[in-house]
Design an enzyme around this catalytic site. Structure first.
Site, PDB file in Angstrom:
ATOM      1  N   HIS A  59       0.935  -1.357  -0.080  1.00 29.69           N
ATOM      2  CA  HIS A  59       0.050   0.085   0.160  1.00 29.69           C
ATOM      3  C   HIS A  59       0.899   1.119  -0.068  1.00 29.69           C
ATOM      4  CE1 HIS A  59      -3.861   1.957   0.786  1.00 29.69           C
ATOM      5  NE2 HIS A  59      -3.312   2.819   1.481  1.00 29.69           N
ATOM      6  N   HIS A 105     -10.169   2.525  -1.169  1.00 29.49           N
ATOM      7  CA  HIS A 105     -10.412   2.338   0.391  1.00 29.49           C
ATOM      8  C   HIS A 105     -11.269   1.158   0.244  1.00 29.49           C
ATOM      9  CE1 HIS A 105     -10.033   4.249   4.605  1.00 29.49           C
ATOM     10  NE2 HIS A 105      -8.703   3.989   4.322  1.00 29.49           N
TER      11      HIS A 105
END
Lengths: 771, 231
Positions: A59, A105
């Site tokens: 990430h 998200h």
């Protein structure tokens, strides 16, 4: 903070007891751990190990995608800031610039839909205003599992319902309270997103060209100030979670999901923008998003070629007894790290006090390019910034080949069957990818700030810039099903479609942001999808003049070993010099002539293979085969330029893109807003199926007044790239009538079609599968 | 003549209301901070929409206690013009300047869309130039806009002609379908007993320029200007 820098030099953080279990808990491989030991020349402390685990997570580090992302074009004369900052920035003229970015998200939104989606919005908004830009608009690209697929187990359908309700409610709850208009975006449904929904949040803000702030620490001795919400134990290891596949029991990770407080964020926005208006007070500022205090501390230092030294005792804390590991890894929301210029700190603190926010001096800028973290005066982490950022692992993961497990040709006989086109159109209008998304976007405040010229339900969002004659146009697109069939072509379409929507409003598409949602990069076929999609985006962005200024990569989108469709989502921003010339998306005047604009090339010979990628094939035939439509990017660029020209000359009264469902659906949808009708007659040798329901690239519907048709056609066909075909007129009588060749194949009351289209999503949601 | 726009932490529409008065209606206007009790000599007060103090508690419940609201109550008691829009309407009912309450929408969801309003009275400084029954288009954007009051209050409001607007169809018919939030008798806006305080859920601040979809809301601001000029 200890004063004796000499003494600190000899201090070493207490080594952790490293075990394979501990490394596994941190998702650090044995090879990665060896790199850590080598970089440090010693065993890391537990806090340091935690810091490495988040900074080297997929990430934060983009370790699987970075080598490929380098192929994207990132520059143009309008680009002020490309990738690498909190958001990209382009010059929009009249002294204004706009900051914009899209971010995923996905994982949090599956585990806890409301908070996951809400904090997704909160995070992207902070990325925008940390650069000094006031958020002007947000949009979302959402992908969900089906709501009414009776072949799925009931618990999956129930969860899909809960995810849709929760995600939309969360986006609404956060953005509405914060006070930023949401212009919709796009919402699509496919079975592969059951258990792995996609929530990609886009935000755009305005900043004066000469008042941009950067996330860069400068000035040795300058105070480091923590502002905003207190730090709690929420969200610890969120970045690591977002870098793993989901397995049974992922719901247990709920404490990893952060909680949002949009009111706090609103105060933070106003306070940050106010403090930035004090000349010379702020040297640099970065939000604390993924990996929280860790990420902001080392990235700000790395960008400035300096270091940050922080005493955690000074960090405002929500809970007692937090240790340094927890404070450094917390992903509590609504926090920023700011470097003030020495001597100006009181002015900064005063502004935050006025807005009732915590602001504390937590450390200072140091000359060494390191992050040094103290807790209770003890050194707990002492790491080189580069080792966490630039020296993070870089993987050249094996790139295999991707061949979708579907037939290349249409199943025998399915395209020869007699079709009731009116019934097929009605069915398509109710399809979840085509139907009205009013249920979604009416929950969003789309009008606050009074700049919304074209809101949700149009081709693109159009926002005026107060005090100028300009507007910004923006759209999101990304058809995962097409990318599944062919990632290269599908990704080109994502860029082209978003840019086409922007061009339909009359704006010039000038820049892009992308969110790359893919499966597990450790599988060579997934890397093949990713690599091909990046090639497609690069090619299209080059051809259409829209460099990529930033974005986000979300990998490991798999549940129980099954990946999602490769889903690159593109956000395109365009500039409209004269807001009064924005072209609407819908028919507005009876008597107007409907003109179809398309490339002046021979129709593709393999339309039957391309037809397998359409909504018609999915919804009416119930099959998937073949390839996405072919696309010629030079033609696409010519179309966009033509749409801008037509808008500038006030030639057209509406423009809409032919996309999901083809020409028939585009015609129907264009009539709905004003409740008009259309009488259409298409002279063609092609069959009705191909004419009405294929989804060709580079094709739009426009309308113009009766008297300007000839001039319009002449203008469009002038250089021979495009052709313009008048196909009918807008009628006062609200009936849609379509004749192909000599046969009248569609005849329906617009009111009835609209009813089906506008109620489909709501009725699907209302029919909870309780039985 | 000077207009004042209240600013609570979380007032998102303070700038929108300010912009209409300043850039569209060309009137002098100033922001008034929630902690101040000085209305700076303003001749009319706007309580803007948004989420005062986040509205995590009942909407408007905290704003009611803001120092500035004490000053606004005195100002209204002396006949000063006060218009509350959306969250501003909620704050005015919580403060007792207007009767009734705004409950959670009947659909339990936030709703943002264009609606139509039927003008129910022209006897007020906000609606004087309108004609009885005139239909205005304005957007709503709220989670708690479901107007409610007890029967005695409703009777009083109707008898004293203090219902300013009702939700209606574009043709001006007051129907259940035209009611976006379940409001009692389609009530969208009410006046105080002195007729100098108006609260309404739809946003005239978002409908004062044709480019934004409607300019009907501007009429309310213009009426306030005329009323002040006539004083």
């Amino acid at each position: 903070m200890p004063n004796e820098t000499q003494a600190q030099a000899t201090q070493v953080p207490t080594p952790a007891r490293i075990t394979p279990e501990l490394l596994k808990l941190h998702s650090i491989t044995a090879e990665e751990y060896a790199r850590i030991e080598q970089a440090l020349g010693r065993t890391p402390s537990l806090t340091e190990l935690g810091i490495y685990s988040v900074m080297w997570s997929e990430h934060c580090s983009y370790k699987s995608s970075r080598v490929h992302l380098k192929r994207l074009p990132t520059k143009s004369e309008l680009v002020v800031q490309g990738p690498g900052e909190n958001a990209g920035i382009i010059d929009v003229g009249d002294g204004w610039a706009c900051a914009f970015k899209i971010e995923s998200h996905n994982h949090p939104s599956y585990i806890e839909p409301y908070q996951g989606a809400a904090t997704g919005v909160g995070g992207i908004l902070r990325d925008i205003f940390t650069m000094g830009a006031r958020p002007l608009a947000v949009m979302d690209s959402l992908r969900f599992g089906p709501l009414d697929d009776t072949t799925l187990p009931k618990e999956i359908t129930h969860k899909n319902h809960a995810v849709v309700e929760g995600v939309v409610h969360g986006i609404a709850g956060y953005g509405n309270c914060f006070g930023v208009p949401n212009l919709g975006g796009e919402t699509r449904f496919e079975p592969c997103y059951s258990g792995n929904p996609l929530v990609n949040a886009f935000a755009l803000g305005l900043v004066k060209r000469d008042e941009i702030f950067y996330a860069k620490a400068t000035g040795i001795g300058n105070p480091v100030i923590y502002v905003g919400a207190k730090t709690g134990r929420d969200g610890i290891h969120g970045a690591t979670m977002a870098s793993e596949e989901f397995k049974e029991g992922s719901e247990q990770k709920r404490p990893n999901v952060q909680m949002g407080d949009p009111f706090m964020e609103k105060l933070l926005l106003e306070a940050c923008l106010e403090v930035m208006q004090i000349p010379g007070a702020v040297a640099g500022i970065q939000d604390m998003g993924a990996a929280g205090l860790t990420c902001s501390t080392c990235e700000m230092g790395a960008r400035g070629g300096v270091g940050l030294e922080v005493e955690l005792d000074n960090v405002p804390q929500r809970e007692t007894g937090m240790n340094s590991y927890e404070i450094m890894l917390s992903e509590s929301q609504e926090r920023m790290l700011l470097v003030a210029n020495e001597g100006r700190e009181q002015e900064v603190l005063d502004v935050f006090a006025k807005w009732g926010l915590d602001a504390r001096i937590v450390g200072k800028v140091i000359a060494q390019n390191r992050m040094r973290i103290f807790h209770h005066g003890e050194l707990v982490a002492d790491l080189s910034n580069e080792s966490l950022t630039d020296d993070a692992p870089l993987y050249h993961r094996p790139v295999g080949t991707w061949a979708p497990p579907v037939a290349k040709e249409a199943p025998a006989g399915v395209l020869d069957k007699a079709v009731d086109y009116t019934a097929a159109l009605t069915k398509l209008l109710a399809a979840s990818n085509i139907c009205d998304k009013r249920w979604v976007f009416e929950q969003y405040d789309s009008m606050v700030q009074t700049n919304t010229v074209q809101g949700p339900g149009n081709e693109a969002g159009v926002m005026r810039i107060k005090g100028t004659s300009r507007a910004l146009s923006m759209a999101l697109a990304g058809n995962g099903r097409w990318c599944y069939l062919d990632p290269l072509t599908g990704a080109k379409h994502a860029v082209a479609e978003a840019a086409r929507k922007v061009a339909c409003t009359g704006a010039k598409p000038v820049a892009a942001t992308n969110c790359l949602n893919f499966g597990n990069p450790e599988k060579p076929e997934i890397m093949a999808q990713l690599s091909a999609a990046i090639d497609g985006i690069a090619e299209a962005c080059n051809a259409l003049g829209t460099p990529v200024t930033g974005g986000n990569v979300s990998l490991y989108n798999e549940t129980r070993g099954v990946g999602i469709y490769p889903t690159p989502v593109l956000g395109i921003v365009g500039i409209l010099d004269d807001v009064t010339k924005a072209t609407p998306a819908h028919f507005s005047q009876a008597g107007d002539v409907i003109v179809l604009i398309s490339p002046n090339t021979a129709k593709p010979s393999n339309w039957q293979a391309e037809f397998g990628s359409t909504e018609f094939a999915k919804t009416v035939v119930g099959e998937l085969w073949g390839v996405p439509p072919a696309i010629d990017l030079d033609n696409e660029a010519a179309l966009h330029q033509m749409l801008q020209l037509l808008a500038r000359r006030n030639f057209i009264t509406s423009a809409s893109d032919i996309s999901d469902g083809g020409l028939a659906v585009a015609l129907a949808k264009a009539t709905f807003r004003a409740g008009l009708g259309a009488e259409v007659k298409i002279d063609t040798e092609l069959g009705g199926l191909q004419t009405l329901f294929s989804e060709p690239a580079t094709t739009v519907l426009v309308t113009c007044s009766h008297k300007s048709v000839e001039a319009l056609v002449g203008t469009i066909e002038k250089d021979g790239t495009l052709m313009a075909q008048p196909i009918g007129t807008v009628t006062a009588e609200a009936t849609l009538s379509v004749t192909v060749g000599s046969e009248n194949v569609i005849r329906a009351a617009v009111g009835e079609l609209k009813q089906v289209w506008s109620q489909a999503l709501e009725s699907r949601l209302a029919t909870e599968v309780l039985a | 003549m000077k207009f004042g726009v209240l600013v609570f932490p979380g007032s998102n529409c303070d700038h929108d209301t300010y912009n209409v008065l300043d850039a569209v209606a060309h009137q002098p206007v100033t922001f008034l901070w929630h902690e101040s009790t000085d209305l700076q000599g303003c001749d009319a007060i706007l309580v803007p929409g948004g989420f005062a103090y986040g509205d995590y508690l009942r909407t408007g419940a905290i704003a009611h206690f803001a120092p500035v609201m004490g000053a606004v109550k005195k100002f209204a008691a002396n006949g000063g013009l006060v218009m509350g829009i959306c969250n501003g309407f909620q704050i005015l009912t919580e403060s007792g300047l207007l009767q009734g309450a705004l409950m959670r929408n009947a659909g339990l969801k936030y709703i943002c869309k264009q609606v139509h309003l039927r003008t129910e009275t022209t006897d007020s400084p906000f609606t004087a130039s309108l004609s009885q029954g005139e239909v205005l288009q304005m957007p709503v954007g709220h989670m708690e806009g479901n107007y409610f009051c007890d029967e005695a209050t409703l009777t009083q409001l109707e008898k004293q002609n203090r219902i300013a607007f009702r939700y209606a169809t574009p043709e001006g018919l007051v129907t259940p379908e035209a009611n976006p939030n379940g409001s009692l008798k389609n009530i969208a806006g009410v006046l105080s007993e002195g007729r100098n305080v108006l609260g309404l859920m739809p946003h005239p601040d978002r409908s004062s320029e044709a480019m934004l979809g409607s300019a009907d809301g501007l009429k309310l601001f213009q009426n306030m200007v005329s009323a002040l000029a006539a004083r």
